[in-house]
Design a protein around this motif. Structure first.
Motif, PDB file in Angstrom:
ATOM      1  N   THR A   8      -0.196  -8.371   6.403  1.00  0.00           N
ATOM      2  CA  THR A   8      -1.428  -9.068   6.060  1.00  0.00           C
ATOM      3  C   THR A   8      -1.088 -10.357   5.321  1.00  0.00           C
ATOM      4  OG1 THR A   8      -3.520  -8.956   4.846  1.00  0.00           O
ATOM      5  CG2 THR A   8      -1.682  -7.714   3.918  1.00  0.00           C
ATOM      6  N   ASP A   9      -1.901 -11.376   5.542  1.00  0.00           N
ATOM      7  CA  ASP A   9      -1.705 -12.620   4.790  1.00  0.00           C
ATOM      8  C   ASP A   9      -2.368 -12.548   3.423  1.00  0.00           C
ATOM      9  OD1 ASP A   9      -4.363 -12.797   5.548  1.00  0.00           O
ATOM     10  OD2 ASP A   9      -4.140 -14.696   6.615  1.00  0.00           O
ATOM     11  N   LYS A  10      -2.981 -11.411   3.103  1.00  0.00           N
ATOM     12  CA  LYS A  10      -3.603 -11.211   1.798  1.00  0.00           C
ATOM     13  C   LYS A  10      -2.614 -10.667   0.769  1.00  0.00           C
ATOM     14  CE  LYS A  10      -8.194 -10.789   3.664  1.00  0.00           C
ATOM     15  NZ  LYS A  10      -9.367  -9.966   3.849  1.00  0.00           N
ATOM     16  N   ALA A  11      -1.350 -10.514   1.193  1.00  0.00           N
ATOM     17  CA  ALA A  11      -0.250 -10.142   0.304  1.00  0.00           C
ATOM     18  C   ALA A  11       0.901 -11.095   0.610  1.00  0.00           C
ATOM     19  CB  ALA A  11       0.162  -8.690   0.537  1.00  0.00           C
ATOM     20  N   PRO A  12       1.815 -11.281  -0.338  1.00  0.00           N
ATOM     21  CA  PRO A  12       2.929 -12.205  -0.085  1.00  0.00           C
ATOM     22  C   PRO A  12       3.770 -11.783   1.110  1.00  0.00           C
ATOM     23  CG  PRO A  12       2.827 -11.610  -2.405  1.00  0.00           C
ATOM     24  CD  PRO A  12       1.866 -10.714  -1.682  1.00  0.00           C
ATOM     25  N   ALA A  13       4.240 -12.767   1.840  1.00  0.00           N
ATOM     26  CA  ALA A  13       5.145 -12.504   2.958  1.00  0.00           C
ATOM     27  C   ALA A  13       6.454 -11.951   2.410  1.00  0.00           C
ATOM     28  CB  ALA A  13       5.399 -13.796   3.730  1.00  0.00           C
ATOM     29  N   ALA A  14       7.166 -11.218   3.243  1.00  0.00           N
ATOM     30  CA  ALA A  14       8.464 -10.684   2.851  1.00  0.00           C
ATOM     31  C   ALA A  14       9.413 -11.828   2.497  1.00  0.00           C
ATOM     32  CB  ALA A  14       9.033  -9.841   3.986  1.00  0.00           C
ATOM     33  N   LEU A  15      10.262 -11.594   1.510  1.00  0.00           N
ATOM     34  CA  LEU A  15      11.222 -12.605   1.067  1.00  0.00           C
ATOM     35  C   LEU A  15      12.517 -12.561   1.875  1.00  0.00           C
ATOM     36  CD1 LEU A  15      10.816 -12.206  -2.797  1.00  0.00           C
ATOM     37  CD2 LEU A  15       9.816 -13.967  -1.331  1.00  0.00           C
ATOM     38  N   GLY A  16      12.639 -11.602   2.769  1.00  0.00           N
ATOM     39  CA  GLY A  16      13.863 -11.445   3.546  1.00  0.00           C
ATOM     40  C   GLY A  16      13.586 -10.697   4.832  1.00  0.00           C
ATOM     41  N   PRO A  17      14.624 -10.119   5.409  1.00  0.00           N
ATOM     42  CA  PRO A  17      14.472  -9.421   6.694  1.00  0.00           C
ATOM     43  C   PRO A  17      13.929  -8.005   6.530  1.00  0.00           C
ATOM     44  CG  PRO A  17      16.768  -9.434   6.041  1.00  0.00           C
ATOM     45  CD  PRO A  17      16.022 -10.223   4.999  1.00  0.00           C
ATOM     46  N   TYR A  18      12.685  -7.918   6.137  1.00  0.00           N
ATOM     47  CA  TYR A  18      12.000  -6.634   6.010  1.00  0.00           C
ATOM     48  C   TYR A  18      10.507  -6.864   6.216  1.00  0.00           C
ATOM     49  CZ  TYR A  18      11.023  -8.212   1.230  1.00  0.00           C
ATOM     50  OH  TYR A  18      10.613  -8.938   0.129  1.00  0.00           O
ATOM     51  N   VAL A  30       5.471   1.284   2.152  1.00  0.00           N
ATOM     52  CA  VAL A  30       5.150  -0.052   1.651  1.00  0.00           C
ATOM     53  C   VAL A  30       6.353  -0.580   0.887  1.00  0.00           C
ATOM     54  CG1 VAL A  30       3.590  -1.428   0.223  1.00  0.00           C
ATOM     55  CG2 VAL A  30       2.711   0.565   1.463  1.00  0.00           C
ATOM     56  N   SER A  31       6.863  -1.728   1.318  1.00  0.00           N
ATOM     57  CA  SER A  31       8.008  -2.332   0.640  1.00  0.00           C
ATOM     58  C   SER A  31       7.658  -2.708  -0.795  1.00  0.00           C
ATOM     59  CB  SER A  31       8.453  -3.592   1.390  1.00  0.00           C
ATOM     60  OG  SER A  31       8.977  -3.255   2.648  1.00  0.00           O
ATOM     61  N   GLY A  32       8.691  -2.831  -1.598  1.00  0.00           N
ATOM     62  CA  GLY A  32       8.503  -3.210  -2.996  1.00  0.00           C
ATOM     63  C   GLY A  32       7.730  -4.506  -3.121  1.00  0.00           C
TER      64      GLY A  32
END
Length: 128
Positions: A8-18, A30-32
């Protein structure tokens, strides 16, 4: 078993390959989440309270994108930069789980991504 990415674009995008989250059968992983404001690279604030509030908002949006809410969460892990923040975090976290809170682990770590003060991941059950 089917597997699909939840985003969702309502949460920050992943900072890496996850992925923000992955649904595998009836489980949602749900990732950290750290306290970044979606669409920015800015923390919600410098203090653990504002970052924790943002973490929970981000997690709530990811759960919603999967068709769930905090009631579906069965396990979380909290990573803290400072264990002295435990009571502050617990108050904010606990407000999202007033009944039948999930199983949980909490650890202090040396460093979190972008020097965040907190990170929380979750596992939710989407069956029933």
């Amino acid at each position: 078993m089917s597997k699909s990415v939840v985003a969702t674009d309502k949460a920050p995008a992943a900072l890496g390959p996850y992925s923000q989250a992955v649904r595998a059968g009836d489980a949602l992983y749900v990732s950290g989440q750290i306290g970044l404001v979606p669409g920015t690279k800015d923390f919600a604030g410098d203090d653990v309270e504002s970052q924790t509030e943002q973490v929970m908002k981000n997690m709530g949006e990811i759960l919603k994108a999967a068709g769930a809410d905090f009631d579906a969460v069965v396990k979380t892990t909290i990573l803290l930069a400072d264990m002295d923040d435990f009571a502050k975090v617990n108050a904010i976290y606990g407000a999202r789980f007033p009944n039948d809170p999930p199983a949980r682990a909490c650890f202090t770590v040396k460093t979190l991504p972008l020097n965040a003060k907190i990170e929380i991941d979750a596992v939710a059950y989407l069956g029933d």
